[in-house]
Motif scaffolding. Sequence first.
Motif, PDB file in Angstrom:
ATOM      1  N   GLU A  14     -33.432  -1.954   4.086  1.00  0.00           N
ATOM      2  CA  GLU A  14     -32.876  -2.144   2.853  1.00  0.00           C
ATOM      3  C   GLU A  14     -31.593  -2.968   2.705  1.00  0.00           C
ATOM      4  OE1 GLU A  14     -31.828   1.488  -0.557  1.00  0.00           O
ATOM      5  OE2 GLU A  14     -31.617   1.771   1.720  1.00  0.00           O
ATOM      6  N   ASN A  15     -31.472  -3.275   1.473  1.00  0.00           N
ATOM      7  CA  ASN A  15     -30.347  -4.104   1.488  1.00  0.00           C
ATOM      8  C   ASN A  15     -28.859  -3.257   1.448  1.00  0.00           C
ATOM      9  OD1 ASN A  15     -28.566  -6.146   0.322  1.00  0.00           O
ATOM     10  ND2 ASN A  15     -28.927  -5.769  -1.728  1.00  0.00           N
ATOM     11  N   TYR A  16     -28.045  -3.476   2.289  1.00  0.00           N
ATOM     12  CA  TYR A  16     -26.887  -2.738   2.592  1.00  0.00           C
ATOM     13  C   TYR A  16     -25.788  -3.567   3.177  1.00  0.00           C
ATOM     14  CZ  TYR A  16     -27.984  -1.996   7.623  1.00  0.00           C
ATOM     15  OH  TYR A  16     -28.241  -2.303   8.868  1.00  0.00           O
ATOM     16  N   VAL A  17     -24.470  -3.141   3.118  1.00  0.00           N
ATOM     17  CA  VAL A  17     -23.760  -3.761   3.902  1.00  0.00           C
ATOM     18  C   VAL A  17     -22.915  -3.049   4.951  1.00  0.00           C
ATOM     19  CG1 VAL A  17     -22.963  -5.794   2.347  1.00  0.00           C
ATOM     20  CG2 VAL A  17     -21.903  -3.434   1.996  1.00  0.00           C
ATOM     21  N   GLU A  18     -22.646  -3.687   6.271  1.00  0.00           N
ATOM     22  CA  GLU A  18     -22.106  -3.029   7.143  1.00  0.00           C
ATOM     23  C   GLU A  18     -20.948  -3.675   7.687  1.00  0.00           C
ATOM     24  OE1 GLU A  18     -24.893  -2.036  10.332  1.00  0.00           O
ATOM     25  OE2 GLU A  18     -23.356  -1.645  11.747  1.00  0.00           O
ATOM     26  N   PHE A  19     -19.736  -3.103   7.978  1.00  0.00           N
ATOM     27  CA  PHE A  19     -18.469  -3.846   8.378  1.00  0.00           C
ATOM     28  C   PHE A  19     -17.794  -3.101   9.117  1.00  0.00           C
ATOM     29  CE2 PHE A  19     -16.065  -2.757   4.770  1.00  0.00           C
ATOM     30  CZ  PHE A  19     -17.068  -2.575   3.732  1.00  0.00           C
ATOM     31  N   ALA A  20     -16.577  -3.481   9.797  1.00  0.00           N
ATOM     32  CA  ALA A  20     -15.621  -2.845  10.444  1.00  0.00           C
ATOM     33  C   ALA A  20     -14.542  -2.748   9.592  1.00  0.00           C
ATOM     34  CB  ALA A  20     -15.089  -3.660  11.770  1.00  0.00           C
ATOM     35  N   CYS A  21     -13.837  -1.373   9.598  1.00  0.00           N
ATOM     36  CA  CYS A  21     -12.734  -1.163   8.568  1.00  0.00           C
ATOM     37  C   CYS A  21     -11.530  -2.274   9.036  1.00  0.00           C
ATOM     38  CB  CYS A  21     -12.175   0.111   9.057  1.00  0.00           C
ATOM     39  SG  CYS A  21     -10.643   0.637   8.436  1.00  0.00           S
ATOM     40  N   PRO A  22     -11.339  -2.865   7.613  1.00  0.00           N
ATOM     41  CA  PRO A  22     -10.323  -3.871   7.631  1.00  0.00           C
ATOM     42  C   PRO A  22      -8.987  -3.489   8.204  1.00  0.00           C
ATOM     43  CG  PRO A  22     -11.205  -3.362   5.312  1.00  0.00           C
ATOM     44  CD  PRO A  22     -11.792  -2.412   6.160  1.00  0.00           C
ATOM     45  N   LYS A  23      -8.582  -2.160   8.130  1.00  0.00           N
ATOM     46  CA  LYS A  23      -7.290  -1.821   8.802  1.00  0.00           C
ATOM     47  C   LYS A  23      -7.360  -1.594  10.095  1.00  0.00           C
ATOM     48  CE  LYS A  23      -3.416   1.190   7.622  1.00  0.00           C
ATOM     49  NZ  LYS A  23      -3.102   2.430   7.099  1.00  0.00           N
ATOM     50  N   CYS A  24      -8.310  -0.646  10.636  1.00  0.00           N
ATOM     51  CA  CYS A  24      -8.151  -0.260  12.057  1.00  0.00           C
ATOM     52  C   CYS A  24      -9.320  -1.057  12.913  1.00  0.00           C
ATOM     53  CB  CYS A  24      -8.274   1.178  12.357  1.00  0.00           C
ATOM     54  SG  CYS A  24     -10.100   1.957  11.835  1.00  0.00           S
ATOM     55  N   GLY A  25     -10.289  -1.621  12.174  1.00  0.00           N
ATOM     56  CA  GLY A  25     -11.321  -2.456  12.920  1.00  0.00           C
ATOM     57  C   GLY A  25     -12.233  -1.438  14.006  1.00  0.00           C
ATOM     58  N   GLU A  26     -12.025  -0.123  13.728  1.00  0.00           N
ATOM     59  CA  GLU A  26     -12.889   0.680  14.714  1.00  0.00           C
ATOM     60  C   GLU A  26     -13.923   1.255  14.204  1.00  0.00           C
ATOM     61  OE1 GLU A  26     -10.161   3.078  17.281  1.00  0.00           O
ATOM     62  OE2 GLU A  26      -8.947   1.514  17.285  1.00  0.00           O
ATOM     63  N   GLU A  27     -13.640   1.746  12.815  1.00  0.00           N
ATOM     64  CA  GLU A  27     -14.713   2.443  12.236  1.00  0.00           C
ATOM     65  C   GLU A  27     -15.574   1.656  11.408  1.00  0.00           C
ATOM     66  OE1 GLU A  27     -14.877   5.774  12.552  1.00  0.00           O
ATOM     67  OE2 GLU A  27     -16.457   6.258  11.108  1.00  0.00           O
ATOM     68  N   LYS A  28     -16.870   1.915  11.769  1.00  0.00           N
ATOM     69  CA  LYS A  28     -17.752   1.188  10.720  1.00  0.00           C
ATOM     70  C   LYS A  28     -17.968   1.675   9.352  1.00  0.00           C
ATOM     71  CE  LYS A  28     -21.980   0.806  12.517  1.00  0.00           C
ATOM     72  NZ  LYS A  28     -23.057   0.608  13.545  1.00  0.00           N
ATOM     73  N   ILE A  29     -17.992   0.776   8.394  1.00  0.00           N
ATOM     74  CA  ILE A  29     -18.145   1.185   7.106  1.00  0.00           C
ATOM     75  C   ILE A  29     -19.539   0.812   6.671  1.00  0.00           C
ATOM     76  CG2 ILE A  29     -17.163   1.098   4.701  1.00  0.00           C
ATOM     77  CD1 ILE A  29     -15.242   2.056   6.548  1.00  0.00           C
ATOM     78  N   VAL A  30     -20.320   1.524   6.027  1.00  0.00           N
ATOM     79  CA  VAL A  30     -21.722   1.155   5.548  1.00  0.00           C
ATOM     80  C   VAL A  30     -21.895   1.599   4.369  1.00  0.00           C
ATOM     81  CG1 VAL A  30     -24.226   1.699   5.810  1.00  0.00           C
ATOM     82  CG2 VAL A  30     -22.732   1.918   8.132  1.00  0.00           C
ATOM     83  N   ARG A  31     -22.380   0.752   3.400  1.00  0.00           N
ATOM     84  CA  ARG A  31     -22.301   0.983   2.060  1.00  0.00           C
ATOM     85  C   ARG A  31     -23.842   0.474   1.542  1.00  0.00           C
ATOM     86  NH1 ARG A  31     -17.429  -0.815  -1.888  1.00  0.00           N
ATOM     87  NH2 ARG A  31     -18.066  -3.009  -1.036  1.00  0.00           N
ATOM     88  N   CYS A  32     -24.502   1.502   0.984  1.00  0.00           N
ATOM     89  CA  CYS A  32     -25.833   1.274   0.529  1.00  0.00           C
ATOM     90  C   CYS A  32     -25.765   0.146  -0.773  1.00  0.00           C
ATOM     91  CB  CYS A  32     -26.506   2.749   0.282  1.00  0.00           C
ATOM     92  SG  CYS A  32     -25.878   3.291  -1.444  1.00  0.00           S
ATOM     93  N   LYS A  33     -26.946   0.001  -0.849  1.00  0.00           N
ATOM     94  CA  LYS A  33     -27.359  -0.995  -2.187  1.00  0.00           C
ATOM     95  C   LYS A  33     -26.628  -0.529  -3.469  1.00  0.00           C
ATOM     96  CE  LYS A  33     -31.579  -0.717  -3.403  1.00  0.00           C
ATOM     97  NZ  LYS A  33     -32.990  -0.904  -3.266  1.00  0.00           N
TER      98      LYS A  33
END
Length: 52
Positions: A14-33
Amino acid sequence: MKCTVCSANIIPGENYVEFACPKCGEEKIVRCKKCKMTANEYACKKCGFVGP
Ligand SMILES: [Zn+2]
Ligand SMILES: [Zn+2]
């Protein structure tokens, strides 16, 4: 895998985005379509960073 914002299940492929937290860089942020489209805010569970 779940959307960080709305906790919806992410279907592989599915179309989604996944990136590391811009602040701590440790937590993975996942955002759905849907949340990507509506630019919902996300909050990092680790450091509390809130971003668009
Ligand atoms: Zn979502
Ligand atoms: Zn963070």
